[in-house]
Write an enzyme that holds these catalytic residues in place. Structure first.
Site, mmCIF file in Angstrom:
data_model
loop_
_atom_site.group_PDB
_atom_site.id
_atom_site.type_symbol
_atom_site.label_atom_id
_atom_site.label_comp_id
_atom_site.label_asym_id
_atom_site.label_seq_id
_atom_site.Cartn_x
_atom_site.Cartn_y
_atom_site.Cartn_z
ATOM 1 N N LYS A 27 -38.926 16.813 -17.081
ATOM 2 C CA LYS A 27 -39.010 17.689 -18.242
ATOM 3 C C LYS A 27 -40.072 18.974 -17.907
ATOM 4 C CE LYS A 27 -42.033 17.142 -21.626
ATOM 5 N NZ LYS A 27 -42.650 16.507 -22.877
ATOM 6 N N ASP A 84 -36.697 17.257 -24.015
ATOM 7 C CA ASP A 84 -37.826 16.635 -24.788
ATOM 8 C C ASP A 84 -37.365 15.902 -26.102
ATOM 9 O OD1 ASP A 84 -37.176 18.484 -26.524
ATOM 10 O OD2 ASP A 84 -38.881 19.963 -26.306
#
Length: 220
Positions: free
Chosen positions: A126, A144
């Site tokens: 991420k 996310d």
């Protein structure tokens, strides 16, 4: 008959276009001035709101304005400043160690490849995708919580909660040049309308093609 892949690609185009209308500017909600600051801010955002991170980082970056300053700092001193972000001992160690690694192994520059970014302490896919997309303008999917939730509801993914699988499925249907901005828009959209507990499907501009909204309508 349209294939699942073709359907999702069409769905992705519709999603991108609608969210562009609502959020013309797709910007990161974290405040930063350079790649190192973004990298550190993202590390602090784990299990912490961006708003709180943005309250802490001005103090942190004023005390440690350069890469070398972070290298010279102690993890304990960093931890004292970032304590409001939670998990501060682990985050402080990661920040100290990633600064040292960037200086000693990467020539003082935040790397621009997934492979090298993932070698940094505390950096996962991420974070790496955010750096690649926002700093270096490369194709990126930041999976996310907002991205995972919303893409599953719309039908862009199969509903998996696995970030790696979500990233892979979105890369298959979202145009590479749109991925990074779409994920920023998902964050804004997830806070305003498609919230975790009570999504406002009735007033959502995506409800015409969103799979979750269609199912809600059927149950009424």
């Amino acid at each position: 008959m349209i294939s699942d892949t073709e359907y999702r690609k069409k769905l992705a185009v519709q999603t991108v276009e609608e969210l562009k209308k609502i959020y013309p500017e797709a910007i990161c909600s974290l405040t930063y001035k350079d790649p190192l600051e973004l990298l550190i801010a993202v590390r602090l955002s784990a299990q912490c709101t961006d708003a709180r991170v943005n309250m802490v980082t001005p103090v942190l970056f004023e005390k440690y304005p350069t890469l070398e300053a972070f290298c010279q700092a102690s993890a304990e001193d960093i931890g004292e400043i970032i304590k409001p972000c939670g998990l501060f001992n682990t985050k402080a160690r990661d920040i100290k160690n990633l600064a040292l690694m960037i200086r000693d192994e990467y020539g003082g520059r935040v790397p621009d490849s997934m492979e090298l970014l993932l070698r940094l302490p505390g950096v996962g896919r991420k974070t790496a995708n955010l750096i690649l997309g926002d700093v270096y303008g490369k194709p990126a999917i930041v999976a996310d919580t907002h991205c995972i939730r919303i893409s599953g509801r719309i039908g862009l993914t199969d509903g998996t909660k696995d970030p790696v699988k979500v990233e892979k499925q979105l890369r298959e249907c979202v145009e590479p040049c749109e991925g990074s901005d779409l994920c920023h828009r998902f964050v804004l959209f997830g806070r305003d309308i498609c919230t975790a507990r009570s999504p406002e499907c009735a007033v959502c501009p995506l409800n015409i093609f969103c799979e979750n909204a269609k199912n809600e309508q059927k149950q009424q």
